[in-house]
Design a protein around this motif. Structure first.
Motif, PDB file in Angstrom:
ATOM      1  N   ARG A  21     100.648 -60.402  38.422  1.00  0.00           N
ATOM      2  CA  ARG A  21      99.816 -60.003  39.556  1.00  0.00           C
ATOM      3  C   ARG A  21     100.569 -58.967  40.383  1.00  0.00           C
ATOM      4  O   ARG A  21     101.749 -59.155  40.692  1.00  0.00           O
ATOM      5  CB  ARG A  21      99.446 -61.217  40.414  1.00  0.00           C
ATOM      6  CG  ARG A  21      98.818 -62.341  39.581  1.00  0.00           C
ATOM      7  CD  ARG A  21      98.396 -63.513  40.418  1.00  0.00           C
ATOM      8  NE  ARG A  21      97.868 -64.585  39.565  1.00  0.00           N
ATOM      9  CZ  ARG A  21      97.266 -65.675  40.024  1.00  0.00           C
ATOM     10  NH1 ARG A  21      97.109 -65.840  41.332  1.00  0.00           N
ATOM     11  NH2 ARG A  21      96.815 -66.586  39.189  1.00  0.00           N
ATOM     12  N   THR A  22      99.861 -57.910  40.725  1.00  0.00           N
ATOM     13  CA  THR A  22     100.491 -56.845  41.515  1.00  0.00           C
ATOM     14  C   THR A  22     100.452 -57.144  43.000  1.00  0.00           C
ATOM     15  O   THR A  22     101.199 -56.549  43.773  1.00  0.00           O
ATOM     16  CB  THR A  22      99.785 -55.514  41.254  1.00  0.00           C
ATOM     17  OG1 THR A  22      98.391 -55.644  41.575  1.00  0.00           O
ATOM     18  CG2 THR A  22      99.925 -55.123  39.786  1.00  0.00           C
ATOM     19  N   GLN A  23      99.575 -58.050  43.412  1.00  0.00           N
ATOM     20  CA  GLN A  23      99.528 -58.471  44.816  1.00  0.00           C
ATOM     21  C   GLN A  23      98.815 -59.807  44.887  1.00  0.00           C
ATOM     22  O   GLN A  23      98.067 -60.183  43.985  1.00  0.00           O
ATOM     23  CB  GLN A  23      98.810 -57.439  45.677  1.00  0.00           C
ATOM     24  CG  GLN A  23      97.350 -57.220  45.324  1.00  0.00           C
ATOM     25  CD  GLN A  23      96.681 -56.245  46.261  1.00  0.00           C
ATOM     26  OE1 GLN A  23      97.332 -55.589  47.061  1.00  0.00           O
ATOM     27  NE2 GLN A  23      95.371 -56.153  46.192  1.00  0.00           N
ATOM     28  N   GLU A  24      99.074 -60.528  45.976  1.00  0.00           N
ATOM     29  CA  GLU A  24      98.431 -61.826  46.192  1.00  0.00           C
ATOM     30  C   GLU A  24      98.158 -62.007  47.667  1.00  0.00           C
ATOM     31  O   GLU A  24      98.759 -61.321  48.519  1.00  0.00           O
ATOM     32  CB  GLU A  24      99.316 -62.965  45.695  1.00  0.00           C
ATOM     33  CG  GLU A  24      99.508 -63.000  44.189  1.00  0.00           C
ATOM     34  CD  GLU A  24     100.017 -64.356  43.726  1.00  0.00           C
ATOM     35  OE1 GLU A  24      99.471 -65.379  44.195  1.00  0.00           O
ATOM     36  OE2 GLU A  24     100.948 -64.396  42.913  1.00  0.00           O
ATOM     37  N   THR A  79     102.840 -57.976  48.537  1.00  0.00           N
ATOM     38  CA  THR A  79     103.031 -56.897  47.561  1.00  0.00           C
ATOM     39  C   THR A  79     104.464 -56.954  47.036  1.00  0.00           C
ATOM     40  O   THR A  79     105.289 -57.745  47.528  1.00  0.00           O
ATOM     41  CB  THR A  79     102.774 -55.533  48.220  1.00  0.00           C
ATOM     42  OG1 THR A  79     103.772 -55.314  49.231  1.00  0.00           O
ATOM     43  CG2 THR A  79     101.388 -55.485  48.859  1.00  0.00           C
ATOM     44  N   PRO A  80     104.815 -56.116  46.052  1.00  0.00           N
ATOM     45  CA  PRO A  80     106.207 -56.122  45.572  1.00  0.00           C
ATOM     46  C   PRO A  80     107.229 -55.816  46.651  1.00  0.00           C
ATOM     47  O   PRO A  80     108.405 -56.148  46.502  1.00  0.00           O
ATOM     48  CB  PRO A  80     106.190 -55.042  44.481  1.00  0.00           C
ATOM     49  CG  PRO A  80     104.791 -55.037  43.973  1.00  0.00           C
ATOM     50  CD  PRO A  80     103.937 -55.303  45.182  1.00  0.00           C
ATOM     51  N   GLN A  81     106.819 -55.197  47.738  1.00  0.00           N
ATOM     52  CA  GLN A  81     107.752 -54.876  48.820  1.00  0.00           C
ATOM     53  C   GLN A  81     107.890 -56.007  49.837  1.00  0.00           C
ATOM     54  O   GLN A  81     108.719 -55.939  50.738  1.00  0.00           O
ATOM     55  CB  GLN A  81     107.311 -53.598  49.541  1.00  0.00           C
ATOM     56  CG  GLN A  81     107.423 -52.327  48.707  1.00  0.00           C
ATOM     57  CD  GLN A  81     106.348 -52.222  47.647  1.00  0.00           C
ATOM     58  OE1 GLN A  81     105.204 -52.606  47.904  1.00  0.00           O
ATOM     59  NE2 GLN A  81     106.703 -51.716  46.458  1.00  0.00           N
ATOM     60  N   SER A  82     107.063 -57.037  49.744  1.00  0.00           N
ATOM     61  CA  SER A  82     107.059 -58.110  50.748  1.00  0.00           C
ATOM     62  C   SER A  82     108.268 -59.018  50.576  1.00  0.00           C
ATOM     63  O   SER A  82     108.606 -59.440  49.461  1.00  0.00           O
ATOM     64  CB  SER A  82     105.782 -58.934  50.638  1.00  0.00           C
ATOM     65  OG  SER A  82     104.637 -58.143  50.842  1.00  0.00           O
ATOM     66  N   THR A  83     108.906 -59.336  51.689  1.00  0.00           N
ATOM     67  CA  THR A  83     110.018 -60.289  51.711  1.00  0.00           C
ATOM     68  C   THR A  83     109.730 -61.361  52.747  1.00  0.00           C
ATOM     69  O   THR A  83     108.746 -61.287  53.489  1.00  0.00           O
ATOM     70  CB  THR A  83     111.337 -59.588  52.063  1.00  0.00           C
ATOM     71  OG1 THR A  83     111.240 -59.053  53.394  1.00  0.00           O
ATOM     72  CG2 THR A  83     111.650 -58.464  51.079  1.00  0.00           C
ATOM     73  N   ALA A  84     110.585 -62.370  52.805  1.00  0.00           N
ATOM     74  CA  ALA A  84     110.415 -63.430  53.795  1.00  0.00           C
ATOM     75  C   ALA A  84     110.469 -62.851  55.204  1.00  0.00           C
ATOM     76  O   ALA A  84     109.716 -63.267  56.097  1.00  0.00           O
ATOM     77  CB  ALA A  84     111.492 -64.492  53.605  1.00  0.00           C
ATOM     78  N   ARG A  85     111.340 -61.870  55.424  1.00  0.00           N
ATOM     79  CA  ARG A  85     111.461 -61.275  56.756  1.00  0.00           C
ATOM     80  C   ARG A  85     110.193 -60.509  57.139  1.00  0.00           C
ATOM     81  O   ARG A  85     109.681 -60.670  58.238  1.00  0.00           O
ATOM     82  CB  ARG A  85     112.678 -60.344  56.807  1.00  0.00           C
ATOM     83  CG  ARG A  85     112.919 -59.686  58.162  1.00  0.00           C
ATOM     84  CD  ARG A  85     114.187 -58.858  58.134  1.00  0.00           C
ATOM     85  NE  ARG A  85     114.125 -57.800  57.133  1.00  0.00           N
ATOM     86  CZ  ARG A  85     113.548 -56.616  57.360  1.00  0.00           C
ATOM     87  NH1 ARG A  85     113.000 -56.345  58.538  1.00  0.00           N
ATOM     88  NH2 ARG A  85     113.532 -55.696  56.417  1.00  0.00           N
ATOM     89  N   LEU A 111     106.720 -61.996  46.132  1.00  0.00           N
ATOM     90  CA  LEU A 111     105.920 -61.925  44.913  1.00  0.00           C
ATOM     91  C   LEU A 111     106.711 -62.490  43.722  1.00  0.00           C
ATOM     92  O   LEU A 111     106.156 -63.214  42.887  1.00  0.00           O
ATOM     93  CB  LEU A 111     105.494 -60.487  44.639  1.00  0.00           C
ATOM     94  CG  LEU A 111     104.294 -60.312  43.688  1.00  0.00           C
ATOM     95  CD1 LEU A 111     103.051 -60.979  44.258  1.00  0.00           C
ATOM     96  CD2 LEU A 111     104.028 -58.835  43.436  1.00  0.00           C
ATOM     97  N   ASP A 112     107.986 -62.176  43.668  1.00  0.00           N
ATOM     98  CA  ASP A 112     108.828 -62.736  42.607  1.00  0.00           C
ATOM     99  C   ASP A 112     108.950 -64.243  42.750  1.00  0.00           C
ATOM    100  O   ASP A 112     108.989 -64.978  41.754  1.00  0.00           O
ATOM    101  CB  ASP A 112     110.220 -62.105  42.646  1.00  0.00           C
ATOM    102  CG  ASP A 112     110.200 -60.641  42.224  1.00  0.00           C
ATOM    103  OD1 ASP A 112     109.179 -60.211  41.649  1.00  0.00           O
ATOM    104  OD2 ASP A 112     111.204 -59.938  42.483  1.00  0.00           O
ATOM    105  N   ARG A 113     109.017 -64.702  44.002  1.00  0.00           N
ATOM    106  CA  ARG A 113     109.134 -66.148  44.236  1.00  0.00           C
ATOM    107  C   ARG A 113     107.872 -66.876  43.758  1.00  0.00           C
ATOM    108  O   ARG A 113     107.960 -67.927  43.119  1.00  0.00           O
ATOM    109  CB  ARG A 113     109.370 -66.417  45.731  1.00  0.00           C
ATOM    110  CG  ARG A 113     109.544 -67.887  46.087  1.00  0.00           C
ATOM    111  CD  ARG A 113     110.716 -68.491  45.359  1.00  0.00           C
ATOM    112  NE  ARG A 113     110.826 -69.914  45.600  1.00  0.00           N
ATOM    113  CZ  ARG A 113     111.454 -70.753  44.796  1.00  0.00           C
ATOM    114  NH1 ARG A 113     112.039 -70.293  43.698  1.00  0.00           N
ATOM    115  NH2 ARG A 113     111.511 -72.024  45.067  1.00  0.00           N
ATOM    116  N   LEU A 114     106.702 -66.323  44.036  1.00  0.00           N
ATOM    117  CA  LEU A 114     105.458 -66.935  43.571  1.00  0.00           C
ATOM    118  C   LEU A 114     105.382 -66.931  42.048  1.00  0.00           C
ATOM    119  O   LEU A 114     104.935 -67.912  41.439  1.00  0.00           O
ATOM    120  CB  LEU A 114     104.263 -66.198  44.167  1.00  0.00           C
ATOM    121  CG  LEU A 114     104.126 -66.236  45.694  1.00  0.00           C
ATOM    122  CD1 LEU A 114     102.935 -65.417  46.147  1.00  0.00           C
ATOM    123  CD2 LEU A 114     104.013 -67.665  46.196  1.00  0.00           C
TER     124      LEU A 114
END
Length: 928
Positions: A411-414, A435-441, A485-488
């Protein structure tokens, strides 16, 4: 002095009138979710929705009821069926069935359904709390809370709430057990009803419409786990959301008044519940929707030629553990049908377009290398990635593998749901796009303005991942740079079911100071705090900087440790349980803190002690019942550390009461511990009630609690305890000072140290103690045979018949002084000191005849009566009401000199006492 109980009423040991209570706070299973009309038409039950769901607008969703997200369809009924909403019979051939959770309904009832589907229920839990599942058992007329089917085979139940499930349904159960303490995460201003669906008593009446709401045919109706109010699921919406704890409100220890930081401990450890040695739930047999039962290592039974049974794994973790669910499909089933059936098997309602079935690698298929890496496609298999958009489902002669794994497509986004970790916010969760750029922060920065907390700054908050497992809730603080996204994707690869049970919270970054109270028993008595610290350091290498001794109970050989590190507390707990000091195994218990200053002024919580070895299996069942009716933190199992941990937990409670469930020996054990703890208690003289579970139960008889518990409703027992009057009973101290009668060279070194025991009922020397000792030894050798009072009394009779022809001449083996005066003994075989008018299962040993030499006996007159029996026949005549004992003396101080080793019993607990002295005197304050 407290007034004696009225005739026919039950009595406390000790005083205090019941007072009324007030509500506190509790979690509830929420009702809010989005509507879903069929597979793939709405958001799934996990944190993110599938790519076919469409984008979700970032913003807040207000709390409130909505459609329960079932996958309903019309079905043709082939057997008598009942509606799960109204519990009435469904007439005709058509019904409405949920494909996922098996909810069955009339078509007319469909619009009133508020019960959430099992697939979305985890997302509706306000505060996730793990369950405490006990050993498997047969629970007749009970239904599984996950699949809604009957528990015809052995099932499991939660020891704290009313949840019943099949063993293979345990991994899919909601972590929605009762929240019984504060855990450093949230505080609650109000205590809400905690609704549990179904398995109500047959005569249950709705609190709103007063009609029958229970059913023995289906899972229907709801019941509050705290106050016990029952209602139809539709009618429950008309009740006030706040719970008042109901009739038992003055006896319940409010959850808001209990604190326990349990970061590394399961709820079984926190509630001191013995862990079962049975197979882990969810590790055994599995079956889904009429499929043949199957499980790890078991062959699937042959089916008709048009059907096939497939093993479905939901991720890498299931493959490694060989844990699968079996589904039955047509051999000509299309890929969409098989995939939907596989997702339903794991209660996943996300869009099937986001998943595919992939054959297991070659090692998992016993060398079938041709199936590795292939995906399912309508009765055939294709190499992964070779199936084009226009490919058609065609039959094939290629053998279809029997084992498949559900894989999530990249998935490219969620859309991710973020929950606020506090209650005073007007939304259940907010949704953001990942998105792939999203982090916890970045997620925290995006969420804070939606919650109105942007002023406080990013550094004040953190993102917490919570895995809401049915048996353990695990919390992990994500690093600021963690790619979401990697974590999911990683979670889905591990387990799709785990993904549906994972929730993300934005929480305040406040540091909770670790503090765990660990009770350690079984240590040598009579040592100093420094000696106990040295012993523990030597036995388990406790770390001085993190562990300190906060309380020492020297006479009982126990200490309470304060541990300032969760990992160290867990290490010590596990080590202590497997350690012995001076040949004695140690006991380890995790204890909560009772916030006594927060207790309502009219709250007098009940401290419950249960001996599960008394009364056959009734003690075990009572233990479970009381944990469900009260707060499990106020219920203690006496075989797990004895009564001392309970009194320590309640030591600062200003006013409490005690219920002891067991035989006379158990009651004496608890009263002796109370006597030693009295000076440490804020309530030094708590009232004590008795639920008799033993064989004789003489104290229970004189206090009008009956001859023994015989399966009465535990709720009615607690109501009777609350309404009981108070009486006073004398307590006596017996000093045992043994010595060698011969006075030889080694007499000093061989002498036993003096010891003190406490007595409430009676003390026997001679033949009756010898019979008790024989019974005790027989029960220790074969405890499984002593499960009924009838059998136990038969053992007593058999032991007595064996001693008919063995005279002992007890009057020549001891001397008796009463009030400093020598008493001449008649020819007797047993000498008994009695404090209550009941002996040997209800017999009146003293008798009712008046005698000018003695005062009329009472339980609180400060006097003991001394009676003799001439042998087994005489004892039998006394128990049959044909004779009474031989009256010998009456007084408040006695000295017995034993000239040889003699059997002695105090309140039913026997032993052989060495030659020496026994001094019996009043024990100070009368027991309430």
């Amino acid at each position: 002095m407290a007034a004696a109980a009225e005739p026919g009423a039950r009595a406390w040991l000790g005083g205090g009138s019941p007072r009324q209570g007030s509500p506190t706070s509790s979690p509830e299973l929420g009702a809010g979710s989005r509507s879903r009309s069929g597979p793939g038409s709405g958001p799934g039950s996990g944190p993110g929705s599938g790519p076919g769901s469409g984008p979700e607008r970032a913003g807040a969703r207000p709390l409130g009821p909505a459609a329960p997200s079932h996958s309903f369809r019309k079905v043709t009924l082939t057997k008598p069926t009942f509606c799960h909403l109204c519990s009435d019979f469904i007439w005709g051939l058509a019904g409405i069935l949920c494909d996922v959770c098996n909810f069955m309904s009339h078509e007319k009832c469909l619009k009133h359904v508020k019960t959430p589907c099992t697939s979305v229920a985890p997302s509706l839990v306000r505060v996730p709390v793990a369950h405490c599942f006990g050993p498997r058992g047969l629970y007749k007329r009970r239904f599984c809370a996950v699949c809604r089917k009957g528990l015809e085979a052995p099932g499991v139940r939660c020891e704290v709430c009313e949840l019943h499930v099949h063993p293979d349904c345990v991994p899919f159960a909601c972590s929605d057990c009762r929240q019984c303490h504060q855990d450093g995460h949230r505080d609650h201003d109000t205590h809400l009803h905690h609704w549990r669906e179904g398995n109500l008593p047959s005569g249950a009446r709705c609190e709103v419409c007063r009609k029958t709401c229970g059913s023995s045919d289906v899972l229907a109706g709801v019941r509050c786990e705290w106050c016990g109010v029952q209602a139809h699921s539709v009618c429950s919406a008309a009740l006030a959301p706040e719970c008042t704890f109901g009739r038992l409100r003055t006896m319940v220890l409010p959850p808001a008044c209990v604190r326990l930081l349990s970061r590394n401990f399961s709820k079984m450890h926190c509630f001191r519940i013995s862990e079962s040695t049975a197979p882990e739930p969810g590790e055994g047999d599995d079956s889904v929707d009429g499929s043949t039962p199957a499980g790890p290592g078991r062959e699937v039974m042959a089916l008709e030629s048009s059907k096939q049974t497939l093993k479905i794994f939901d991720g890498n973790d299931a493959v490694q553990r060989n844990y699968f669910r079996a589904i039955t499909v047509s051999r000509l089933a299309k890929s969409q049908e098989v995939l939907e059936a596989a997702l339903r098997a794991y209660y996943i309602t996300e869009d099937p377009q986001g998943f595919q079935l992939q054959a297991l690698p070659a090692p998992a298929l016993a060398g079938d290398t041709g199936a590795s890496g292939k995906v399912w496609s309508g009765g055939t298999t294709q190499e992964e990635g070779s199936r084009g958009p226009g490919a058609r489902d065609v039959p094939s002669a290629v053998r279809i593998p029997e084992a498949w794994i559900i894989c999530a497509l990249p998935r490219t986004q969620e859309v991710l749901k973020i929950y606020p970790a506090w209650l005073k916010v007007g939304v259940a969760y907010v949704s953001i796009r990942v998105t792939p750029q999203s982090t916890a922060r970045t997620a925290v920065l995006e969420v804070l303005p939606l919650l109105g907390r942007q002023v406080e700054g990013r550094k004040s908050f953190q993102l917490v991942e919570v895995l809401m497992g049915s048996r353990q809730v695990q919390r992990t603080v994500l690093a600021d740079e963690e790619p979401l996204l990697d974590r999911l994707r990683e979670i889905r690869q591990t387990s799709l079911r785990q993904m549906s049970q994972t929730r993300f919270y934005v929480a305040e970054s406040r540091v909770v100071a670790p503090r765990v109270s660990l009770f350690v028993g079984g240590l040598p008595p009579g040592r100093s705090p420094q000696e106990y610290s040295s012993l523990l350091d030597e036995a388990v290498a406790s770390k001085a900087g993190l562990v300190s001794v906060s309380h020492v109970y020297s006479t009982q050989g126990a200490v309470v440790l304060d541990v300032a590190c969760f990992a160290e507390a867990e290490r010590l707990y596990m080590l202590v349980r497997d350690t012995a000091v001076h040949g004695r195994p140690l006991t380890a218990l995790v204890l909560p803190d009772v916030l006594h200053l927060k207790l309502p002024p009219d709250c007098r919580p009940l401290l419950v002690f249960v001996n599960p070895r008394s009364g056959g299996l009734k003690g075990r069942d009572l233990l479970c019942s009381f944990r469900k009716l009260l707060n499990p933190h106020q219920v203690f199992e006496l075989t797990n550390g004895g009564p001392l941990p309970g009194f320590h937990v309640f030591s600062q409670v200003p006013c409490f009461r005690v219920l002891v469930c067991g035989g006379d020996g158990t009651v004496g054990w608890v009263l002796a511990a109370l006597e030693e703890m009295r000076h440490r208690l804020a309530c030094p003289e708590p009232a004590v009630a008795i639920l008799p579970l033993g064989t004789g139960n003489d104290l229970g008889r004189v206090l009008r609690w009956g001859a023994g518990y015989s399966g009465e409703d535990p709720f009615s027992v607690l109501v009777s305890v609350d309404e009981a009057d108070a009486v006073l009973v004398d307590r006596w101290t017996i000093l045992l000072d043994a010595h060698e009668a011969g006075g030889g060279e080694n007499s000093v070194s061989d002498a036993e140290p003096p010891k003190i025991v406490h007595m409430s009922n009676y003390c026997g020397i001679g033949i009756d103690a010898e019979l008790s000792l024989d019974f005790h030894q027989a029960r220790e050798e074969e405890p499984g045979k002593f499960t009924s009072r009838f059998h136990n009394k038969g053992v007593y009779v058999r032991a007595g018949l064996q001693k008919l022809s063995h005279p002992r001449g007890l009057h020549r083996a001891l001397r008796l002084q009463a009030e400093q005066q020598e008493v001449e003994l008649p020819s007797i075989e047993g000498l008994i000191f009695i404090n209550i008018p009941s002996w040997g299962s209800g017999a009146d040993l003293w008798g009712s005849d008046s005698d000018s030499r003695f005062e009329k006996p009472r339980m609180d007159d400060g006097l003991l009566e001394v009676v003799g029996v001439t042998g087994v026949v005489h004892m039998g005549q006394v128990q049959g009401g044909l004779r009474s004992g031989i009256r010998i003396a009456q007084g408040s101080y006695f000295r017995v000199t034993l000239l040889k080793a003699t059997p002695v019993q105090v309140d039913g607990e026997p032993w052989v006492q060495a030659p020496g002295h026994m001094i019996i005197s009043a024990a100070g304050p009368k027991m309430g």
